[in-house]
Scaffold this active site. Sequence first.
Site, PDB file in Angstrom:
ATOM      1  N   HIS A  21       0.034  -6.217  -3.014  1.00 23.53           N
ATOM      2  CA  HIS A  21      -0.752  -5.107  -3.572  1.00 23.53           C
ATOM      3  C   HIS A  21      -0.680  -5.070  -5.100  1.00 23.53           C
ATOM      4  O   HIS A  21       0.187  -5.696  -5.725  1.00 23.53           O
ATOM      5  CB  HIS A  21      -0.232  -3.778  -3.009  1.00 23.53           C
ATOM      6  CG  HIS A  21       1.216  -3.551  -3.320  1.00 23.53           C
ATOM      7  ND1 HIS A  21       1.663  -3.114  -4.559  1.00 23.53           N
ATOM      8  CD2 HIS A  21       2.337  -3.746  -2.579  1.00 23.53           C
ATOM      9  CE1 HIS A  21       2.975  -3.025  -4.560  1.00 23.53           C
ATOM     10  NE2 HIS A  21       3.416  -3.417  -3.360  1.00 23.53           N
ATOM     11  N   GLU A  31       6.061  -3.283   4.280  1.00 25.98           N
ATOM     12  CA  GLU A  31       7.148  -3.812   3.464  1.00 25.98           C
ATOM     13  C   GLU A  31       8.499  -3.606   4.142  1.00 25.98           C
ATOM     14  O   GLU A  31       8.659  -2.757   5.029  1.00 25.98           O
ATOM     15  CB  GLU A  31       7.136  -3.138   2.087  1.00 25.98           C
ATOM     16  CG  GLU A  31       8.202  -3.601   1.108  1.00 25.98           C
ATOM     17  CD  GLU A  31       8.152  -5.096   0.761  1.00 25.98           C
ATOM     18  OE1 GLU A  31       8.228  -5.926   1.688  1.00 25.98           O
ATOM     19  OE2 GLU A  31       8.070  -5.427  -0.440  1.00 25.98           O
TER      20      GLU A  31
END
Length: 195
Positions: A22, A99
């Site tokens: 990201h 994550e």
Amino acid sequence: MPIALYTSNGYNAFMKLFVTRHGETGWNVKMLACGISEAELTEKGRAQAQALATRLKIEKEKNNIKTIYVSPLKRARETAAYIEKALNIKAIPDARLTEMNFGCFEGEKWNKPEFAAMYKNPFFKFPEGESVAQTAHRAYCIVEDTIKKHKAGGNVLFVCHGMLSAAICTYFKSYSSEEFSKLEIENCQLLEFEF
């Protein structure tokens, strides 16, 4: 060496997996461990996402991306939104791309000695969180599922996170613990793997 995939039409084919992290977040700027916590993209992070989307649009024919999977966390979904628009492909959320859970170290400085000591042991589980090995297991599972599902249907892009991207790298190449601890995936860096 790439793995040849045997398709139903009898020809060997190669498939590519693209992986990106990201765009920059406020937590990245402050050097804080941001695993399952939500974080907003910064202005720079949005510009990184737009630049990546523009690149992927220009390289659309060459890359032949047909499917996008995205982490359900907001920073990844926001990054993917730029790419969805550029490629006209709706991203599919997959929790396996979330994550690593840093547990009680969420929001702590990632360069603290205590953090680094735990991070270097792949089987050490962060208190209330995950181990690197558990994160790699999730990464390997989605990579292998992707091979099975998409081997004859175009290339795939994952929009995810730094640790998850690093774990995916270990699927394709061996790293020592020291090499892995130094492996850093930049925001909106585009990784490319061939099967």
